[in-house]
Design an enzyme around this catalytic site. Sequence first.
Site, PDB file in Angstrom:
ATOM      1  CE  LYS A 115      44.891  61.423  35.572  1.00  0.00           C
ATOM      2  NZ  LYS A 115      44.158  60.403  36.023  1.00  0.00           N
ATOM      3  CE  LYS A 197      50.089  57.590  31.505  1.00  0.00           C
ATOM      4  NZ  LYS A 197      49.673  57.466  32.743  1.00  0.00           N
ATOM      5  CE  LYS A 200      42.872  52.598  32.635  1.00  0.00           C
ATOM      6  NZ  LYS A 200      43.111  53.735  33.626  1.00  0.00           N
TER       7      LYS A 200
HETATM    8  P1  TYM Z   1      45.720  53.572  36.132  1.00  0.00           P
HETATM    9  O1  TYM Z   1      44.471  53.061  36.022  1.00  0.00           O
HETATM   10  O2  TYM Z   1      46.299  55.019  35.270  1.00  0.00           O
HETATM   11  O3  TYM Z   1      46.624  52.415  35.741  1.00  0.00           O
HETATM   12  C1  TYM Z   1      46.707  51.042  36.058  1.00  0.00           C
HETATM   13  C2  TYM Z   1      48.183  50.552  36.098  1.00  0.00           C
HETATM   14  O4  TYM Z   1      48.743  50.537  34.789  1.00  0.00           O
HETATM   15  C3  TYM Z   1      50.019  51.257  34.887  1.00  0.00           C
HETATM   16  N1  TYM Z   1      50.106  51.806  33.443  1.00  0.00           N
HETATM   17  C4  TYM Z   1      51.099  51.593  32.667  1.00  0.00           C
HETATM   18  N2  TYM Z   1      52.238  50.712  32.436  1.00  0.00           N
HETATM   19  C5  TYM Z   1      52.939  50.605  31.621  1.00  0.00           C
HETATM   20  N3  TYM Z   1      52.758  51.427  30.654  1.00  0.00           N
HETATM   21  C6  TYM Z   1      51.772  52.278  30.435  1.00  0.00           C
HETATM   22  N4  TYM Z   1      51.518  53.172  29.422  1.00  0.00           N
HETATM   23  C7  TYM Z   1      50.845  52.375  31.619  1.00  0.00           C
HETATM   24  N5  TYM Z   1      49.671  53.210  31.773  1.00  0.00           N
HETATM   25  C8  TYM Z   1      49.264  52.805  33.086  1.00  0.00           C
HETATM   26  C9  TYM Z   1      49.872  52.364  35.811  1.00  0.00           C
HETATM   27  O5  TYM Z   1      51.004  52.599  36.407  1.00  0.00           O
HETATM   28  C10 TYM Z   1      49.195  51.336  37.046  1.00  0.00           C
HETATM   29  O6  TYM Z   1      49.987  50.487  37.664  1.00  0.00           O
HETATM   30  N6  TYM Z   1      45.828  55.736  40.680  1.00  0.00           N
HETATM   31  C11 TYM Z   1      45.994  54.621  39.855  1.00  0.00           C
HETATM   32  C12 TYM Z   1      45.038  53.424  40.298  1.00  0.00           C
HETATM   33  C13 TYM Z   1      45.036  53.161  41.912  1.00  0.00           C
HETATM   34  C14 TYM Z   1      46.120  52.632  42.571  1.00  0.00           C
HETATM   35  C15 TYM Z   1      45.980  52.543  43.923  1.00  0.00           C
HETATM   36  C16 TYM Z   1      47.337  51.967  42.427  1.00  0.00           C
HETATM   37  C17 TYM Z   1      44.125  53.640  42.723  1.00  0.00           C
HETATM   38  N7  TYM Z   1      44.477  53.203  44.074  1.00  0.00           N
HETATM   39  C18 TYM Z   1      46.534  52.109  44.779  1.00  0.00           C
HETATM   40  C19 TYM Z   1      48.230  51.370  43.251  1.00  0.00           C
HETATM   41  C20 TYM Z   1      47.898  51.500  44.642  1.00  0.00           C
HETATM   42  C21 TYM Z   1      45.976  54.665  38.380  1.00  0.00           C
HETATM   43  O7  TYM Z   1      45.226  55.639  38.139  1.00  0.00           O
HETATM   44  O8  TYM Z   1      46.406  53.673  37.687  1.00  0.00           O
END
Ligand code: TYM
Length: 334
Positions: A115, A197, A200
Amino acid sequence: MIKDQKVIFSGIQPSGRITLGNYLGAVKNWAPLQEEGLCLYCVADLHAITVRQNPAELRQRSLTLYAQLLASGIDPEKSILFIQSHVAEHAELAWILNCYTMFGELSRMTQFKDKSAKNADNINCGLFAYPALMAADILLYQTDLVPVGVDQKQHVELTRDIAGRFNGLYSETFTVPEPLMQKSGAKIMSLSDPTKKMSKSDPNPKSYVLLMDSPDEIMRKFKSAVTDSESTVRRGEGRDGIGNLITIYSVAAGKTPEEVEAEFEGRGYGDFKKAVGEATVELLRPVRERTEELLKNKDYLEESYKAGAEKAARLAVRTLDKVKRKVGFAGKIR
Ligand code: TYM
């Protein structure tokens, strides 16, 4: 906290619109976990501002995401579904945990490196300290399991280290959580560059399928998905594109990758891409339709997120008060 059931926590950022990757890797698995213990799920808006956001869009995306989580089967009567910034304890514990998280640990986070390369003009302290906020989210609720995609595993591991360090210094305070990942679908790749990957925040809309894409858009995106110059529907070395489509189809249609390869033996990419598109359309249709309905009912959404935040805060203060006492903050205000 005395627990009579397992606690499950996860979050998703409203930093863009939710993709098929988020859905298959994480969100789709959240509703079934409601049978396994107490689930808490949050729209992680505090995390989203580590990258510049347009305020009106952020507000809208948070509400849409909240509705999408409801539409994906999270029941606000069974689980605690809330918006992170509504529960002040997250930011408060994050500050404390910052003081127990090492500069070197944060510097090693691969997501920080990625990032900061993408946002070279805005490498702010929040972006750097983001894993300590994520640790606060998880540890506030004495979480046992954290269902995430592969890309978040490193952050959950750091959370375990922070919890262990704090417990070691001050006696047992936090439950040390475990990451929970799907065998298949935990890393869905971009449709335009299958070595990356699906994300979004990718500037190329052809690289992802959104939960709210129309059936036509979904079919078009799969049709133009990058594969290779071979023609067999099989996984293999250097066959990331077709391998990714096999994963998507197998998860969407509930088949094993071997069954998918057998089903498409002797058939070409055109046929296969059409089948992947159709399976995805059918998988996402109910979620999209239910989200559209929910978004018309703003009063219900407001009632639901307010109730969720109240329930979350009641649990969060218990851990936070304990932490404050242990680190030596004076007085008792509750
Ligand atoms: P975020 O918003 O990037 O993604 C949300 C969830 O989606 C999963 N993910 C994917 N899984 C499979 N293939 C992909 N291409 C893919 N892209 C994203 C991520 O692994 C995630 O599970 N920091 C976290 C959000 C968060 C969080 C937390 C998660 C904030 N606090 C506490 C767990 C526990 C995040 O940015 O996820």
